[in-house]
Design a protein around this motif. Sequence first.
Motif, PDB file in Angstrom:
ATOM      1  N   ASN A   8     -10.449 -31.005  36.788  1.00  6.63           N
ATOM      2  CA  ASN A   8      -9.425 -30.406  35.925  1.00  6.63           C
ATOM      3  C   ASN A   8      -8.175 -30.065  36.709  1.00  6.63           C
ATOM      4  O   ASN A   8      -7.049 -30.251  36.237  1.00  6.63           O
ATOM      5  N   LYS A   9      -8.348 -29.541  37.923  1.00  5.53           N
ATOM      6  CA  LYS A   9      -7.191 -29.217  38.764  1.00  5.53           C
ATOM      7  C   LYS A   9      -6.430 -30.480  39.143  1.00  5.53           C
ATOM      8  O   LYS A   9      -5.198 -30.491  39.181  1.00  5.53           O
ATOM      9  N   ARG A  10      -7.174 -31.551  39.434  1.00  8.20           N
ATOM     10  CA  ARG A  10      -6.543 -32.827  39.774  1.00  8.20           C
ATOM     11  C   ARG A  10      -5.748 -33.361  38.585  1.00  8.20           C
ATOM     12  O   ARG A  10      -4.637 -33.872  38.736  1.00  8.20           O
ATOM     13  N   ILE A  11      -6.318 -33.214  37.386  1.00 13.06           N
ATOM     14  CA  ILE A  11      -5.618 -33.644  36.182  1.00 13.06           C
ATOM     15  C   ILE A  11      -4.314 -32.875  36.012  1.00 13.06           C
ATOM     16  O   ILE A  11      -3.255 -33.455  35.722  1.00 13.06           O
ATOM     17  N   LEU A  18       3.556 -36.538  37.218  1.00  9.56           N
ATOM     18  CA  LEU A  18       4.011 -37.575  36.300  1.00  9.56           C
ATOM     19  C   LEU A  18       5.115 -37.069  35.371  1.00  9.56           C
ATOM     20  O   LEU A  18       6.019 -37.819  34.999  1.00  9.56           O
ATOM     21  N   TYR A  19       5.054 -35.780  35.013  1.00 15.12           N
ATOM     22  CA  TYR A  19       6.121 -35.225  34.175  1.00 15.12           C
ATOM     23  C   TYR A  19       7.439 -35.135  34.936  1.00 15.12           C
ATOM     24  O   TYR A  19       8.509 -35.411  34.399  1.00 15.12           O
ATOM     25  N   LEU A  20       7.372 -34.733  36.190  1.00 16.58           N
ATOM     26  CA  LEU A  20       8.587 -34.679  37.004  1.00 16.58           C
ATOM     27  C   LEU A  20       9.191 -36.074  37.136  1.00 16.58           C
ATOM     28  O   LEU A  20      10.404 -36.259  37.032  1.00 16.58           O
ATOM     29  N   GLU A 157      -6.091 -41.944  41.422  1.00 15.18           N
ATOM     30  CA  GLU A 157      -5.346 -40.793  40.895  1.00 15.18           C
ATOM     31  C   GLU A 157      -4.264 -40.323  41.882  1.00 15.18           C
ATOM     32  O   GLU A 157      -4.002 -39.122  42.015  1.00 15.18           O
ATOM     33  N   ARG A 158      -3.620 -41.277  42.523  1.00 12.44           N
ATOM     34  CA  ARG A 158      -2.507 -40.976  43.421  1.00 12.44           C
ATOM     35  C   ARG A 158      -1.182 -41.023  42.640  1.00 12.44           C
ATOM     36  O   ARG A 158      -0.352 -41.905  42.860  1.00 12.44           O
ATOM     37  N   MET A 159      -1.004 -40.122  41.718  1.00 11.96           N
ATOM     38  CA  MET A 159       0.173 -40.158  40.855  1.00 11.96           C
ATOM     39  C   MET A 159       1.457 -39.817  41.606  1.00 11.96           C
ATOM     40  O   MET A 159       2.554 -40.113  41.139  1.00 11.96           O
ATOM     41  N   SER A 160       1.323 -39.208  42.777  1.00 14.60           N
ATOM     42  CA  SER A 160       2.516 -38.904  43.581  1.00 14.60           C
ATOM     43  C   SER A 160       3.227 -40.192  43.990  1.00 14.60           C
ATOM     44  O   SER A 160       4.460 -40.215  44.118  1.00 14.60           O
ATOM     45  N   ALA A 161       2.462 -41.263  44.171  1.00 11.69           N
ATOM     46  CA  ALA A 161       3.074 -42.550  44.535  1.00 11.69           C
ATOM     47  C   ALA A 161       4.003 -43.019  43.437  1.00 11.69           C
ATOM     48  O   ALA A 161       5.131 -43.464  43.694  1.00 11.69           O
ATOM     49  N   GLN A 286      -1.816 -38.559  29.555  1.00  3.62           N
ATOM     50  CA  GLN A 286      -2.981 -39.422  29.378  1.00  3.62           C
ATOM     51  C   GLN A 286      -3.255 -40.270  30.606  1.00  3.62           C
ATOM     52  O   GLN A 286      -4.413 -40.547  30.927  1.00  3.62           O
ATOM     53  N   GLN A 287      -2.198 -40.675  31.298  1.00  2.44           N
ATOM     54  CA  GLN A 287      -2.403 -41.463  32.519  1.00  2.44           C
ATOM     55  C   GLN A 287      -3.132 -40.646  33.569  1.00  2.44           C
ATOM     56  O   GLN A 287      -3.900 -41.185  34.373  1.00  2.44           O
ATOM     57  N   ALA A 288      -2.916 -39.338  33.555  1.00  2.83           N
ATOM     58  CA  ALA A 288      -3.610 -38.466  34.497  1.00  2.83           C
ATOM     59  C   ALA A 288      -5.066 -38.244  34.106  1.00  2.83           C
ATOM     60  O   ALA A 288      -5.931 -38.067  34.963  1.00  2.83           O
ATOM     61  N   ILE A 289      -5.348 -38.269  32.794  1.00  4.97           N
ATOM     62  CA  ILE A 289      -6.702 -37.954  32.326  1.00  4.97           C
ATOM     63  C   ILE A 289      -7.564 -39.199  32.104  1.00  4.97           C
ATOM     64  O   ILE A 289      -8.789 -39.125  32.149  1.00  4.97           O
TER      65      ILE A 289
END
Length: 511
Positions: A8-11, A18-20, A157-161, A286-289
């Motif tokens: 949940n924390k990772r999500i 992703l919002y930023l 789940e490397r959304m920072s990339a 959704q991409q995060a979850i």
Amino acid sequence: MNASISSNKRIMKNTMLLYLRMLFTMGVALYTSRIILNVLGISDYGIYNVVGGVVTIFGVINAAMATASQRFITFELGGGNINKLKIVFCTSLNIHILISLVIFIIAETIGLWFFYTQLNIPIGRIGAAFWVYQFSVLTTMVMMITVPYNAVIIAHERMSAFAYISILEVVLKLLIVWALTVFGIDKLILYVVLLFIVQMIIQVVYVFYCRLFFKETKFQLLWDGLLFKKMSAFAGWQLFGCTAGVAYTQGLNILLNIFFGPAVNAARAVAVQVQNAIQNFSLNFQQAINPQITKSYAINDQERLSVLINASSKYSFFLVFFLSLPVLIETQYILSFWLGIVPEHTANFIRIMLVVMMIDVTANPLITAAAATGRIKTYQMVVGGILLLILPISYLFLKLGYNPEIVFLVHFGMVICAQIARLFMLRKMISFSIRRYFKEVALRSLIVGSISIVLPLVVSEYLNSSFASFMIVCLICILSTSCSIYFFGLQKNEQHFAKEKVSQLYYKLKK
């Protein structure tokens, strides 16, 4: 339990990143779209969208395979089988290279025939439209070859990339806008050439990032015949669903071009841009979850799977409704302020497409869950079959002389039918509770939407069109929607969680 809390924390962390990313890219996109529309003009802007849409049709094969790659890579990562993960990646990359070559051949034969014989393009712009088509084909090929790399980033789940690379992409697109205003050559051709160069740079960056951080992306001549058959079978049925998706997006775009010309395509393009800007808020969440949905199925955690599906659907609806309500009420003012030149039908297109989008965003978690099972033959036949009806029904209405808005109303009706079908299909695939979904998602969303819209709509009727009245309506929309979501959309535990987070934020700001 600890694993669930960690997930949940990772999500939450990935969602914020992703919002930023999305806020940054959306702000630039809204700024540049006005300039591009004015520089290119309504006709050339419409030509770019309808010609690019033809290429998108041929990219439907890649879209199906991209879903297959995402599903198999995430599933193997969730299961912890690293060796199998490497084989999946290499097989996927080989398939995407083959697909890119096949689509190139199709695009340069059948595609060119369709371009010259079926599209409604002004005679004086056929030459420019040809180059739009060619560079759109090349851009599509570059993007499809790198799909497995993007799938690996999402699976890990490397959304920072995505967030950091998007900054580079936005800067490069700002340079495109600057170039369009400076150089005196054909603006439409210059635009597509520069877009191709930008996509080349961005996709190369993604490849280098993956090769640096993920060992499984180091390409080797690995091939698994059984895996190829599984992925191909999955992609084959996914192709059926993607074909339906293209039919009611680019297919409708071509219908509008044939019946009404490029000006209506320009109106639809603006409407799609507004829709995408708002929809990206939910898609980022959704991409995060989504990886967690697939991984929950991989480890057979049915309860968490249901919780994730319902939460993703409900929160996605709340998010897009919160953002859409001011746009729905003040569409005409926003368009005039934003674009200056507003193509006819744009306001009506936007309103209908935003309502359709509210249903679509609740469907995405269901689609992800169905894909996670790998058993999508019957699902795609039923849901895809319903959505495929959008194009012939729309064509029939247009032949009878209806206005262009009718195609979006047909879309709306069929999307509701498809959503109902998804729920019944998923009940069999993963023992999904329709009653629980109706209670936690559908009913709460309907109540929130019905209550939230009343006060802003009444106030807007008594105000003149101005910036001050627009701000008043937006403020009332925010208050009305926020209160409705809190009191009618959230359960007791969710209300408690929301109060805690607001209190924590308040004390941080107070310090």
